[in-house]
Design a protein around this motif. Structure first.
Motif, PDB file in Angstrom:
ATOM      1  N   LEU A  71      58.495   5.191 -13.967  1.00 37.62           N
ATOM      2  CA  LEU A  71      59.222   6.345 -13.415  1.00 37.62           C
ATOM      3  C   LEU A  71      59.816   7.223 -14.517  1.00 37.62           C
ATOM      4  O   LEU A  71      60.246   8.343 -14.261  1.00 37.62           O
ATOM      5  CB  LEU A  71      60.354   5.871 -12.489  1.00 37.62           C
ATOM      6  CG  LEU A  71      59.961   4.963 -11.323  1.00 37.62           C
ATOM      7  CD1 LEU A  71      61.189   4.555 -10.525  1.00 37.62           C
ATOM      8  CD2 LEU A  71      58.961   5.687 -10.407  1.00 37.62           C
ATOM      9  N   GLY A  72      59.902   6.674 -15.738  1.00 38.88           N
ATOM     10  CA  GLY A  72      60.427   7.460 -16.858  1.00 38.88           C
ATOM     11  C   GLY A  72      61.873   7.113 -17.172  1.00 38.88           C
ATOM     12  O   GLY A  72      62.588   6.508 -16.364  1.00 38.88           O
ATOM     13  N   THR A  73      62.313   7.503 -18.375  1.00 41.06           N
ATOM     14  CA  THR A  73      63.642   7.089 -18.840  1.00 41.06           C
ATOM     15  C   THR A  73      64.775   7.767 -18.058  1.00 41.06           C
ATOM     16  O   THR A  73      65.854   7.201 -17.916  1.00 41.06           O
ATOM     17  CB  THR A  73      63.819   7.357 -20.344  1.00 41.06           C
ATOM     18  OG1 THR A  73      63.444   8.710 -20.605  1.00 41.06           O
ATOM     19  CG2 THR A  73      62.980   6.432 -21.185  1.00 41.06           C
ATOM     20  N   GLU A  74      64.506   8.978 -17.535  1.00 47.19           N
ATOM     21  CA  GLU A  74      65.560   9.645 -16.754  1.00 47.19           C
ATOM     22  C   GLU A  74      65.844   8.860 -15.471  1.00 47.19           C
ATOM     23  O   GLU A  74      67.001   8.631 -15.104  1.00 47.19           O
ATOM     24  CB  GLU A  74      65.106  11.060 -16.426  1.00 47.19           C
ATOM     25  CG  GLU A  74      66.244  12.026 -16.320  1.00 47.19           C
ATOM     26  CD  GLU A  74      65.723  13.455 -16.317  1.00 47.19           C
ATOM     27  OE1 GLU A  74      65.566  13.980 -15.213  1.00 47.19           O
ATOM     28  OE2 GLU A  74      65.463  14.009 -17.404  1.00 47.19           O
ATOM     29  N   ALA A  75      64.768   8.444 -14.813  1.00 45.33           N
ATOM     30  CA  ALA A  75      64.946   7.657 -13.582  1.00 45.33           C
ATOM     31  C   ALA A  75      65.621   6.321 -13.906  1.00 45.33           C
ATOM     32  O   ALA A  75      66.464   5.843 -13.147  1.00 45.33           O
ATOM     33  CB  ALA A  75      63.589   7.422 -12.913  1.00 45.33           C
ATOM     34  N   GLU A  76      65.252   5.729 -15.043  1.00 46.76           N
ATOM     35  CA  GLU A  76      65.908   4.471 -15.420  1.00 46.76           C
ATOM     36  C   GLU A  76      67.417   4.708 -15.633  1.00 46.76           C
ATOM     37  O   GLU A  76      68.240   3.898 -15.221  1.00 46.76           O
ATOM     38  CB  GLU A  76      65.279   3.894 -16.692  1.00 46.76           C
ATOM     39  CG  GLU A  76      63.920   3.248 -16.450  1.00 46.76           C
ATOM     40  CD  GLU A  76      63.345   2.606 -17.716  1.00 46.76           C
ATOM     41  OE1 GLU A  76      62.914   1.447 -17.643  1.00 46.76           O
ATOM     42  OE2 GLU A  76      63.336   3.255 -18.782  1.00 46.76           O
TER      43      GLU A  76
END
Ligand code: Z5A
Length: 222
Positions: free
Chosen positions: A61-66
């Motif tokens: 999902l990508g680092t922003e979602a994490e």
């Protein structure tokens, strides 16, 4: 009287869990009420999110979602465990907190600093740590300690990152400590565990005076 909030931060294998539990035992010996907890996790909702994050399931999902998932876990942890404990006058010791998000998702994950700070403001508000220990160690020493402790178990989402990643983590933590010296203290954790613990204990006594904390009634024998 509000309790105190102490966090432990640093890269892999720097001894955060070891030192957090030693400090908890020393405080309990003074009859201070202590809640020892960790992030991600520490409350039932947050433990579910922990599994999603550390299994690597959220990585695509990508680092922003994490970063948003770490914030959601933190929100549950603060609401259901940390704030109620502080309001009861207990001392909360937490293994990782906001600085982990700033470093792993912000500096290393390249999530825009403004997003990280906004999430922090919304979720944490004024429940900031009174004191943060940043345990400092060359990345290769910490990784080797973590590898030895893990044995044959699988490495998690972040343990699989490169040595360079872990060296950059160290620098990012040191930069936070330099920017916030009132809250953060860097601890050389290459020394034996008891030496590290003694230094932490001396700093807690000097800065937060646990001997003056109200005695926890739960710990008093009847
Ligand atoms: N993460 C994130 O990305 N964003 C966030 O907002 C948050 C977290 C909150 C959580 O992993 C992961 O989540 C973490 C960052 C990310 N990345 N990873 N991986 P975790 O909770 O599973 O584990 P950790 O926090 O990374 O713990 P750790 O680094 O593996 O270990 P530690 O707590 O720092 O060390 P330890 O368990 O106390 O000690 C490790 C070993 O070294 C153990 O065998 C000890 O006996 C030994 N040790 C400890 N101190 C010493 C000394 N002084 N000398 C010799 N040996 C020692």
């Amino acid at each position: 009287m509000r309790g105190r909030f102490i966090t432990f931060e640093g890269g892999e294998g720097t001894g955060k869990s070891t030192q957090a539990s030693t400090l908890a035992r020393r405080l309990e010996a003074l009859a201070v009420g202590v809640v020892l907890t960790r992030e991600p996790g520490g409350s039932s909702g947050a433990e579910i999110v922990r599994h999603v994050l550390l299994s690597g399931a959220a990585k695509p999902l990508g680092t922003e979602a994490e970063a948003i998932l770490f914030a959601a876990a933190r929100d549950d942890h603060l609401t259901t465990l940390i704030r109620p404990a502080l309001e009861r006058g207990q001392w909360v010791i937490c293994d990782r907190f906001i600085d982990s998000t700033r470093v792993y998702q912000g500096d290393l994950g390249a999530v825009d600093r403004r997003i990280i700070r906004r999430l922090e403001r919304v979720v944490v508000g004024d429940t900031m740590p009174d004191l943060t220990f940043i345990l400092d160690l060359p990345a290769e020493v910490g990784l080797e300690r973590a590898r030895r402790r893990r044995g044959n178990n699988e490495a998690d989402r972040f343990e699989t990152e490169t040595l360079e990643f872990h060296a950059r983590l160290r620098d990012a933590y040191l930069a936070i400590a330099a920017a916030e010296p009132q809250r953060c203290v860097v601890i050389d954790s290459q020394r034996p565990k008891n030496k590290v613990a003694d230094e932490i204990w001396a700093i807690v006594n000097r800065r937060l005076d646990p001997a003056a904390a109200p005695v926890s009634l739960e710990d008093v024998e009847t």
